[in-house]
Design a protein around this motif. Structure first.
Motif, PDB file in Angstrom:
ATOM      1  N   ILE A 267     -28.542  50.949 -11.104  1.00 43.18           N
ATOM      2  CA  ILE A 267     -27.773  52.135 -10.734  1.00 43.18           C
ATOM      3  C   ILE A 267     -28.345  52.858  -9.511  1.00 43.18           C
ATOM      4  N   LEU A 268     -29.465  52.371  -8.983  1.00 49.32           N
ATOM      5  CA  LEU A 268     -30.003  52.925  -7.736  1.00 49.32           C
ATOM      6  C   LEU A 268     -30.762  51.826  -7.011  1.00 49.32           C
ATOM      7  N   ILE A 269     -30.489  51.689  -5.712  1.00 44.84           N
ATOM      8  CA  ILE A 269     -31.160  50.694  -4.870  1.00 44.84           C
ATOM      9  C   ILE A 269     -31.832  51.431  -3.722  1.00 44.84           C
ATOM     10  N   LEU A 270     -33.130  51.183  -3.524  1.00 47.08           N
ATOM     11  CA  LEU A 270     -33.908  51.859  -2.491  1.00 47.08           C
ATOM     12  C   LEU A 270     -34.369  50.854  -1.448  1.00 47.08           C
ATOM     13  N   ALA A 271     -34.305  51.244  -0.181  1.00 47.92           N
ATOM     14  CA  ALA A 271     -34.783  50.409   0.920  1.00 47.92           C
ATOM     15  C   ALA A 271     -36.038  51.048   1.511  1.00 47.92           C
ATOM     16  N   TYR A 272     -37.106  50.244   1.679  1.00 42.96           N
ATOM     17  CA  TYR A 272     -38.375  50.746   2.192  1.00 42.96           C
ATOM     18  C   TYR A 272     -38.804  49.980   3.438  1.00 42.96           C
ATOM     19  N   GLU A 273     -39.332  50.711   4.406  1.00 43.82           N
ATOM     20  CA  GLU A 273     -40.080  50.146   5.517  1.00 43.82           C
ATOM     21  C   GLU A 273     -41.513  50.602   5.320  1.00 43.82           C
ATOM     22  N   GLY A 274     -42.364  49.708   4.844  1.00 47.47           N
ATOM     23  CA  GLY A 274     -43.709  50.106   4.463  1.00 47.47           C
ATOM     24  C   GLY A 274     -43.649  51.023   3.254  1.00 47.47           C
ATOM     25  N   ILE A 275     -44.212  52.226   3.382  1.00 45.39           N
ATOM     26  CA  ILE A 275     -44.176  53.174   2.265  1.00 45.39           C
ATOM     27  C   ILE A 275     -43.064  54.203   2.427  1.00 45.39           C
ATOM     28  N   GLU A 276     -42.282  54.096   3.511  1.00 45.66           N
ATOM     29  CA  GLU A 276     -41.228  55.078   3.777  1.00 45.66           C
ATOM     30  C   GLU A 276     -39.884  54.574   3.259  1.00 45.66           C
ATOM     31  N   MET A 277     -39.217  55.426   2.478  1.00 43.13           N
ATOM     32  CA  MET A 277     -37.871  55.088   2.057  1.00 43.13           C
ATOM     33  C   MET A 277     -36.924  55.368   3.217  1.00 43.13           C
ATOM     34  N   VAL A 278     -36.145  54.353   3.607  1.00 47.47           N
ATOM     35  CA  VAL A 278     -35.289  54.487   4.788  1.00 47.47           C
ATOM     36  C   VAL A 278     -33.809  54.382   4.445  1.00 47.47           C
ATOM     37  N   GLY A 279     -33.490  54.180   3.184  1.00 47.92           N
ATOM     38  CA  GLY A 279     -32.093  54.101   2.783  1.00 47.92           C
ATOM     39  C   GLY A 279     -31.961  53.970   1.282  1.00 47.92           C
ATOM     40  N   TYR A 280     -30.798  54.325   0.783  1.00 48.61           N
ATOM     41  CA  TYR A 280     -30.554  54.163  -0.655  1.00 48.61           C
ATOM     42  C   TYR A 280     -29.061  54.029  -0.923  1.00 48.61           C
ATOM     43  N   LEU A 281     -28.757  53.478  -2.081  1.00 51.76           N
ATOM     44  CA  LEU A 281     -27.373  53.301  -2.525  1.00 51.76           C
ATOM     45  C   LEU A 281     -27.325  53.541  -4.026  1.00 51.76           C
ATOM     46  N   GLY A 282     -26.397  54.386  -4.464  1.00 52.60           N
ATOM     47  CA  GLY A 282     -26.250  54.684  -5.890  1.00 52.60           C
ATOM     48  C   GLY A 282     -25.002  54.023  -6.459  1.00 52.60           C
TER      49      GLY A 282
END
Length: 284
Positions: free
Chosen positions: A48-63
């Motif tokens: 129910i939640l997808i997170l995109a990371y570049e290194g330790i930084e979250m750069v995008g998400y989709l619910g």
């Protein structure tokens, strides 16, 4: 880039984590997350939640909001895209596409979207994964004159005549109020008695079911009471959490209202579910 997927249990742990508390941008509000977790149609392994990371930084998400739709006797497990965000500095690098592809993979291509922006529609069209399932045309009505707010939004040059528009609005509202008071005296007694309800009971549920048995969503007492009790918008001034979330989570006014109408014999004849948000009434 790394993608992380969260099911309901993982989402609950995430919103309690130190990472969530210190993120400059959060992918979901706490009360919206709890609503997803308590969704009566969500299952333990649903993503129910997808997170995109570049290194330790979250750069995008989709619910994704877990749901079911119906085709006669067939029950189809599906998910609604509830939000998607990509860091503006990294747009054009395919992050949104990867988020969408992951959602399609985890939900066996059974993904639905509604009330999307023109920009989002462009992304969905380019993905070649969406087609129109049903188109509902909305209707916007006005209960009073509000030219002082509406016209400057359409033409910014009219901001200079806002005081004049305010006077015109006041005059029109008074005129209409006088007319309504006159009409209320000559209209016969209403044939229905309206009652405000806090939640849906078995009587209301049976009434709803007599109409929605063959509908697309078939929402009943459990689902509708969950919606009423777990709104994604909270009536509040901006909070330290809400300013870190790029979608609406608070507003100065928000409430769900539920009404039923009965005739003189006490028979249920109408059911109305509305939301009021900062002076705007909506029938969802």
């Amino acid at each position: 880039m790394e993608l992380k997927t969260l099911n309901p249990a993982q989402l609950e742990n995430f919103i309690l984590s130190d990472e969530f508390k210190t993120m400059p941008v959060i992918p979901i509000s706490s009360h919206r997350a709890l609503s997803h977790i308590q969704n009566p149609r969500v299952e333990a392994e649903d993503v129910i939640l997808i997170l995109a990371y570049e290194g330790i930084e979250m750069v995008g998400y989709l619910g994704v909001l877990a749901d079911k739709i119906y085709n006669e006797e067939e029950e189809i497990k599906c998910g609604w895209l509830s939000c998607m965000w990509v860091n503006p500095n990294l747009r054009g690098k395919g992050i949104a596409k990867q988020l969408l592809n992951t959602a399609f993979e985890k939900w066996d291509n059974k993904i639905l979207v509604t009330e999307f922006t023109p920009e989002a529609k462009g992304l969905y069209d380019r993905s070649n994964n969406f087609s129109d399932l049903r188109i509902n045309l909305g209707l916007r009505c006005y209960l009073k004159f509000n030219l002082q707010e509406l016209l400057p939004k359409k033409n910014k040059q009219l901001i200079f005549v806002t005081p004049l528009l305010k006077v015109l609005d006041s005059f029109a509202i008074v005129t209409i109020s006088v007319y309504h008071n006159w009409m209320s005296r000559i209209i016969s007694k209403p044939i229905f008695v309206w009652k405000e309800n806090q939640l849906i009971d078995n009587k209301i549920d049976a009434f709803i079911n007599s109409f929605v048995f063959n509908s697309f969503e078939r929402r009943r007492i459990t689902e509708l009471n969950w919606i009423l009790s777990n709104p994604w918008i909270q009536p509040s001034e901006p909070t330290s959490e809400s300013v870190r979330y790029h979608f609406s989570s608070v507003d100065r006014e928000f409430k769900n209202l539920l009404y039923t109408a009965q005739n003189e014999r006490g028979d249920l004849k109408a059911f109305l579910f509305i939301t009021i948000r900062s002076g705007h009434l909506k029938i969802p």
